[in-house]
Scaffold this active site. Structure first.
Site, PDB file in Angstrom:
ATOM      1  CE  LYS A  19      -3.967  -1.805   2.618  1.00 16.39           C
ATOM      2  NZ  LYS A  19      -4.988  -1.607   1.586  1.00 16.39           N
ATOM      3  NE  ARG A  41     -10.964  -9.781  -2.166  1.00 12.61           N
ATOM      4  CZ  ARG A  41     -11.302  -8.873  -3.068  1.00 12.61           C
ATOM      5  NH1 ARG A  41     -11.646  -9.231  -4.303  1.00 12.61           N
ATOM      6  NH2 ARG A  41     -11.333  -7.592  -2.764  1.00 12.61           N
TER       7      ARG A  41
HETATM    8  N1  BES Z   1      -8.230  -3.789   4.386  1.00 15.76           N
HETATM    9  C1  BES Z   1      -8.353  -3.381   3.041  1.00 15.76           C
HETATM   10  C2  BES Z   1      -9.653  -2.623   2.786  1.00 15.76           C
HETATM   11  C3  BES Z   1      -9.677  -1.187   3.211  1.00 15.76           C
HETATM   12  C4  BES Z   1      -9.049  -0.218   2.473  1.00 15.76           C
HETATM   13  C5  BES Z   1     -10.397  -0.818   4.323  1.00 15.76           C
HETATM   14  C6  BES Z   1      -9.120   1.103   2.864  1.00 15.76           C
HETATM   15  C7  BES Z   1     -10.480   0.502   4.703  1.00 15.76           C
HETATM   16  C8  BES Z   1      -9.835   1.466   3.968  1.00 15.76           C
HETATM   17  C9  BES Z   1      -8.344  -4.597   2.121  1.00 15.76           C
HETATM   18  O1  BES Z   1      -7.549  -5.647   2.537  1.00 15.76           O
HETATM   19  C10 BES Z   1      -7.794  -4.122   0.818  1.00 15.76           C
HETATM   20  O2  BES Z   1      -6.666  -3.747   0.782  1.00 15.76           O
HETATM   21  N2  BES Z   1      -8.630  -4.161  -0.221  1.00 15.76           N
HETATM   22  C11 BES Z   1      -8.242  -3.712  -1.493  1.00 15.76           C
HETATM   23  C12 BES Z   1      -8.780  -4.693  -2.497  1.00 15.76           C
HETATM   24  C13 BES Z   1      -8.271  -4.460  -3.904  1.00 15.76           C
HETATM   25  C14 BES Z   1      -6.806  -4.794  -3.981  1.00 15.76           C
HETATM   26  C15 BES Z   1      -9.075  -5.328  -4.837  1.00 15.76           C
HETATM   27  C16 BES Z   1      -8.819  -2.325  -1.737  1.00 15.76           C
HETATM   28  O3  BES Z   1      -9.975  -2.095  -1.360  1.00 15.76           O
HETATM   29  O4  BES Z   1      -8.111  -1.484  -2.237  1.00 15.76           O
HETATM   30 MN    MN Z   2      -5.539  -5.425   1.902  1.00 15.32          MN
END
Ligand code: BES
Ligand code: MN
Ligand code: ZN
Length: 496
Positions: free
Chosen positions: A279, A353
């Site tokens: 990230k 997931r």
């Molecule tokens: N934990 C995150 C989701 C999230 C992101 C929650 C920002 C709150 C704020 C999750 O594991 C994630 O990183 N999801 C990705 C999925 C994508 C790579 C398909 C996302 O939402 O960017």
């Molecule tokens: Mn994630």
């Protein structure tokens, strides 16, 4: 904070502060009228002079009101009587408690449950008062070497109900509110704890403490147990971490043995760096909240056990960190889930997931009445619904309706998104049974589509709490959601 229920005349109450509502423009509530009469119109004089016009969110603290036994009277603006609904009631409680805890009062007697709120009864008002009051005084200061402020805390609150015959109902509602608020506090504390303290092992220890206090059955599956179960998807996320992954399984038996259990599955990523699909740095600290689904399951268990609800409940928490490392999963890696379905990991940041799918397969062994998973799953859900509503997706309409209703009742709302088959196509992989991401469009839905492939054997709903589990910015902190929704959903299950 302690709550008790009374039904009595306000001027007879010996307390540090009496809380009275004022509608806009300048209309006293019934308890206010009664104090006004006895005090020779002390309240209406002040109101007439324009010091309190009843605007929502405003408060006015009065001292030495004649002919009362209390030290102070706190007037709380309620807004227009015709517009006084759920939100306005909560706002009034919040404003009152905030002001009370800024004064020197350590106890107070609140007369707000007498106010008419459309379609809500006394029980609702008492429960909400307790939950909102506890929310308002919550602080997370266990990691500060000095407390931020040293004021005297509010300790005792008397909640007044209009009629004597509502005392028992009031007591029940206060107990419910108290259990929900305690559950939320547990969820908030766990969420707010940093990733270096709140590890998978720490979550397991918390479950152990709960199990001990409330005599719950607990099993913590270790890495080798998960290997034996062939949880290749869950384990693929843990590969990049030095903290051993845990699968926490809690069981509460409040119903009879023959009753099928409800199962709650909570995402327990104690820190989500994204893994190799790292990230960006900005606000990455907030990814310590990626275990708020797990925290809400623990908070809900605590509330259910405190209330001794006559249901059977199973909690499953897959817990791990998601970190990059020489041993971490890489984009393109293909893993085999416990269900036998293979997954191409196109983005290691879609890890939630990957751990949930194996937990959902594991849930099958409990022959559940229904399974609800709770997860901070997608940033897309924050974009779609913001901080107001959790995303809800389900393969069973009646189950979805029950959850939506529980959310509406508690003000901990959810909003349903479609789970149509057409969206499943976005998860196509050229090399495995499915990919773990579905492209830019409808990210919350394709995440749920992924999960649905592992939840075919039972009624299932998914709550995406990415937008509701915590707040960013100045008020950064966990919210304790969706504990109120879940507890009310489970209370609803007791009647049926
Ligand atoms: N934990 C995150 C989701 C999230 C992101 C929650 C920002 C709150 C704020 C999750 O594991 C994630 O990183 N999801 C990705 C999925 C994508 C790579 C398909 C996302 O939402 O960017
Ligand atoms: Mn994630
Ligand atoms: Zn995550």
């Amino acid at each position: 904070m302690e709550f008790s229920i009374k039904s009595g005349i306000p001027e007879k109450q010996r307390t540090a502060c009496i809380v009275i509502g004022v509608f806009e423009p300048r209309k006293l509530s019934p308890a206010g009228e009664s104090i006004d009469q006895l005090s020779g119109h002390a309240l209406s004089d002040i109101i007439r002079r324009g010091d309190m016009d009843g605007k929502s969110g405003t408060t006015l603290l009065l001292h030495n009101v004649p002919n009362t036994l209390c030290d102070r009277v706190l007037l709380v603006g309620l807004g227009k009587e015709r517009e006084f609904k759920d939100k306005e009631y909560r706002d009034a409680v919040r404003a009152a408690i905030k002001t009370l805890s800024e004064t020197g009062s350590t106890d107070a007697s609140i007369f707000l449950a007498e106010l008419p709120v459309k379609r809500r009864d006394t029980a609702w008002k008492i429960e909400q008062t307790v939950v909102v009051a506890m929310e308002t005084v919550y602080r997370f200061d266990q990691l500060k070497s000095q407390p931020d402020e040293t004021r005297r805390p509010l300790r005792k609150i008397v909640l007044n109900v209009p009629h004597r015959d509502e005392l028992a109902i009031g007591e029940m509602a206060a107990a419910r509110g108290q259990a929900i608020a305690n559950g939320m506090n547990l969820a908030k504390d766990l969420g707010n704890l940093p990733g270096n303290i709140c590890t998978p092992a720490y979550l397991a220890q918390q479950a152990k403490d709960l199990a001990k206090t409330y005599k719950l059955k607990l099993e913590v599956l270790e890495q080798k147990d998960m290997e034996a179960l062939k949880m290749g998807s869950l384990l693929s996320v843990a590969r990049g971490s030095r903290q051993p992954a845990k699968l926490i399984v809690l069981q509460y038996q409040g119903g009879n043995k023959k009753q099928k259990p409800l199962v709650l599955v909570g995402k327990g990523i104690t820190f989500d760096s994204g893994g190799i699909s790292l990230k960006p740095g900005a606000e990455m600290d907030e990814m310590k909240y990626d275990m708020c689904g797990a925290a809400s399951v623990l908070g809900t268990f605590q509330a259910v056990a405190q209330l001794k609800l006559p249901i059977n409940l199973v909690g499953i928490i897959p817990a791990t960190e998601n970190l990059p490392d020489g041993n971490a999963s890489k984009p393109g890696d293909i893993v085999t889930s416990m269900s036998g379905q293979t997954i191409e990991i196109l983005n290691t940041d879609a890890e939630g997931r990957l751990i949930l799918c194996d937990a959902l397969t594991y849930a099958e062994r409990f022959d559940p009445e229904a399974v609800v998973d709770i997860a901070t799953l997608t940033g897309a859900c924050v974009i779609a619904l913001g901080g107001q509503a959790s995303g809800l997706l389900s393969n069973h309409d009646a189950l979805a309706r029950e959850l939506l209703h529980a959310g509406e009742h508690t003000g901990d709302r959810a909003w349903q998104l479609p789970l149509w088959d057409e969206y499943q196509e976005q998860l196509k992989s050229n090399f495995a049974d499915m990919a773990n991401i579905g492209g830019r469009q409808a990210g919350t839905i394709t995440a749920a589509c992924f999960l649905s492939r592992f939840a075919k054997k039972y009624d299932w709903a998914h709550l995406d709490i990415a937008g509701t589990a915590w707040k960013s910015g100045k008020e950064k902190g966990a919210t304790g959601r969706p504990v109120p929704l879940l507890v009310h959903f489970l209370i609803g299950k007791c009647k049926g």
